[in-house]
Scaffold this motif. Structure first.
Motif, PDB file in Angstrom:
ATOM      1  N   PRO A 174       0.869  -1.096   0.031  1.00 53.88           N
ATOM      2  CA  PRO A 174      -0.036   0.007   0.152  1.00 53.88           C
ATOM      3  C   PRO A 174       0.864   1.255   0.012  1.00 53.88           C
ATOM      4  O   PRO A 174       0.376   2.348  -0.387  1.00 53.88           O
ATOM      5  CB  PRO A 174      -0.719  -0.074   1.256  1.00 53.88           C
ATOM      6  CG  PRO A 174      -0.948  -1.517   1.748  1.00 53.88           C
ATOM      7  CD  PRO A 174       0.479  -2.040   1.119  1.00 53.88           C
TER       8      PRO A 174
ATOM      9  N   LYS B 247       3.215   0.748  -3.714  1.00 53.68           N
ATOM     10  CA  LYS B 247       2.420   0.480  -4.906  1.00 53.68           C
ATOM     11  C   LYS B 247       3.124  -0.616  -5.571  1.00 53.68           C
ATOM     12  O   LYS B 247       2.820  -0.844  -6.990  1.00 53.68           O
ATOM     13  CB  LYS B 247       2.124   1.696  -5.726  1.00 53.68           C
ATOM     14  CG  LYS B 247       1.427   2.909  -4.919  1.00 53.68           C
ATOM     15  CD  LYS B 247       0.206   2.524  -4.326  1.00 53.68           C
ATOM     16  CE  LYS B 247      -0.568   3.486  -3.390  1.00 53.68           C
ATOM     17  NZ  LYS B 247      -1.577   3.051  -2.396  1.00 53.68           N
TER      18      LYS B 247
ATOM     19  N   VAL C 130      -2.959   2.779   6.289  1.00 53.34           N
ATOM     20  CA  VAL C 130      -4.179   2.477   5.578  1.00 53.34           C
ATOM     21  C   VAL C 130      -5.239   2.724   6.407  1.00 53.34           C
ATOM     22  O   VAL C 130      -6.241   3.552   6.142  1.00 53.34           O
ATOM     23  CB  VAL C 130      -4.132   0.958   4.918  1.00 53.34           C
ATOM     24  CG1 VAL C 130      -5.640   0.774   4.599  1.00 53.34           C
ATOM     25  CG2 VAL C 130      -3.304   0.845   3.958  1.00 53.34           C
TER      26      VAL C 130
END
Length: 457
Positions: A80, A83, A116
């Motif tokens: 996350p 990427k 996140v």
């Protein structure tokens, strides 16, 4: 002179190019020969062609190839933060998975939240996500992509202040309610198994180990010790003892060895096995061997060996063997019944390799040799020499027999009968290990002298 190509100049690049060509050839053949080929097959062929082009141009896997892999990979395989395709997926306290280098960089920058979920992390321990790592590895393998091995950078220096505070809070809970003790003991067990840095933390404070042991050292005459709690605490001790710099501290903490002995007698089989493993690990230091022996730990180890539970046998045998490397413990083991128990197990063909090694070590002790002769060790050992294909086992058997016969002259008759019937000792003198040959030849020379004396008298 022709110019050397990139592929020919580097064997590893050449091998990779050959692999890519074979895979590309297979995919193209599938497209040409099959009517219902899929779009995925075309995409994979494109990937191989691009990868081959990169190798031709640069002679190595370039950043654009890494980008190609990342663009093609499923979303759940991407970190996350970066990427990119994850090489070393790890789980944080919230359960979210990241690639280790990127989440470590995030944490080292002073962030205490999950990128996140934005939740505050209760601790900053990174647990390897073996499931996702395996899935990524399989995905890469199916596409001819080489996934680099993860490099672990967990050490004492990597501990944050939050980790230390979490560690201290877990120790404090070991003095609270049974529910809190069980929860903390379980977490400490898991942390010390996975994280060398948490094992090292116990060595930074003289109070840490006593705090860990508090639930086991408290008096509980009515209810006793909760079995799960005992197992978690004892297993944490085992994990701590693996850390080299902890061995002396753990063994010399007054409550440790008595509690390990109690666990050997009264715990679940897993607890007893781990208590034996802890004693084995701690006995790597000679000073600990003496301390453990003086504490009387050999007796419960021998009792557990006599019970013969398959799960415990190897750890118990390893502990006894290591402890008996010093002479004072050999005498204690013999006094506590080791010879009788070991001979019975060997006769029943249980863990013969490990137990013969202990018996051979004890054979340097006079009382042990006398007891072996009295308990009928000679026919048992001779049968193992005949049956076994293991050179070390044969060597240990003949070495023990040599000592028994030198101590008890009545045993020479059995040895002569064995030699006449099976040539067992002659065979070993010809084909055994160098030590086995020496011992076997010594026995044969003695037998020949005895025969000559009989003939001349």
């Amino acid at each position: 002179m022709a110019k050397t190509g990139v592929f020919e100049s580097d064997p590893s690049v050449m091998a990779k190019a050959t692999e890519l060509k074979k895979e590309l050839q297979r995919l193209v053949r599938e497209i040409v020969d099959t009517e219902d080929y899929s779009n995925e097959t075309i995409d994979r062929a494109k990937e191989k062609l691009c990868a081959l082009k990169e190798l031709k141009l640069t002679g190595k896997r370039s950043p654009s190839l890494k980008l190609l892999e990342t663009l093609a990979c499923p979303d759940e395989f991407r970190c996350p933060l970066s990427k990119e395709l994850m090489a070393d997926p790890v789980i944080v306290a919230t359960g979210q998975t990241y690639d280790r280098p990127f989440i470590q960089k995030w944490l080292k920058a002073g962030n205490q939240t999950c990128p996140v979920t934005q939740q505050i992390l209760s601790h900053t321990i990174l647990t390897p996500n073996h499931l996702v790592r395996g899935m990524i590895s399989q995905w890469c393998k199916s596409r001819g992509i080489e996934l680099s091995d993860p490099v672990y950078q967990i050490n004492e220096e990597g501990m944050t202040e939050a980790d230390r505070e979490h560690f201290l809070s877990l120790l404090e809970k070991m003095s609270l309610t049974l529910s809190e003790q069980k929860q903390s003991a379980r977490e400490l067990r898991l942390l010390t198994k996975r994280m060398p840095s948490f094992r090292a933390l116990f060595g930074e404070s003289l109070d840490a180990i006593p705090q860990l042991l508090n639930p086991l050292s408290e008096s509980r005459p009515q209810n006793g010790i909760h079995p799960d709690l005992q197992e978690d605490v004892i297993t944490t001790l085992l994990n701590l003892s693996i850390h080299e710099s902890n061995k002396k501290l753990v063994a010399e903490t007054p409550m440790v060895i008595p509690l390990l002995m109690e666990a050997l007698r009264s715990g679940t089989i897993d607890t007893r096995t781990n208590a034996a493993a802890a004693l084995f690990t701690l006995s790597a230091l000679d000073s600990n061997k003496a301390l453990i022996g003086k504490s009387g730990a050999l007796k419960p180890l021998i009792d557990l060996l006599e019970e013969g539970h398959p799960l415990a046998m190897k750890d118990v045998a390893s502990a006894i063997f290591t402890l008996c490397m010093i002479n004072e413990n050999k005498a204690k083991a013999v006094r506590d019944g080791a010879v009788r128990v070991i001979l019975k197990k060997i006769t029943d063909r249980m863990h013969v390799d490990e137990l013969l090694a202990i018996l051979a070590m004890l054979s340097s002790h006079q009382k042990a040799i006398e007891e072996m002769g009295e308990l009928g060790a000679v026919p048992c050992l001779l049968s193992i020499i005949r049956e076994s294909t293991c050179g070390r086992n044969k060597e240990n058997c003949i070495a023990i027999l040599h000592s028994i016969c030198l101590n008890d002259r009545t045993k020479w008759k059995e040895m002569r009968e064995e030699e006449n019937a099976h040539r067992t000792i002659s065979e070993l003198a010809e084909n055994g290990t160098s030590r086995a040959k020496r011992k076997a030849c010594g026995i044969l020379e003695r037998l020949n002298r005895i025969v000559n004396i009989v003939h001349t008298s």
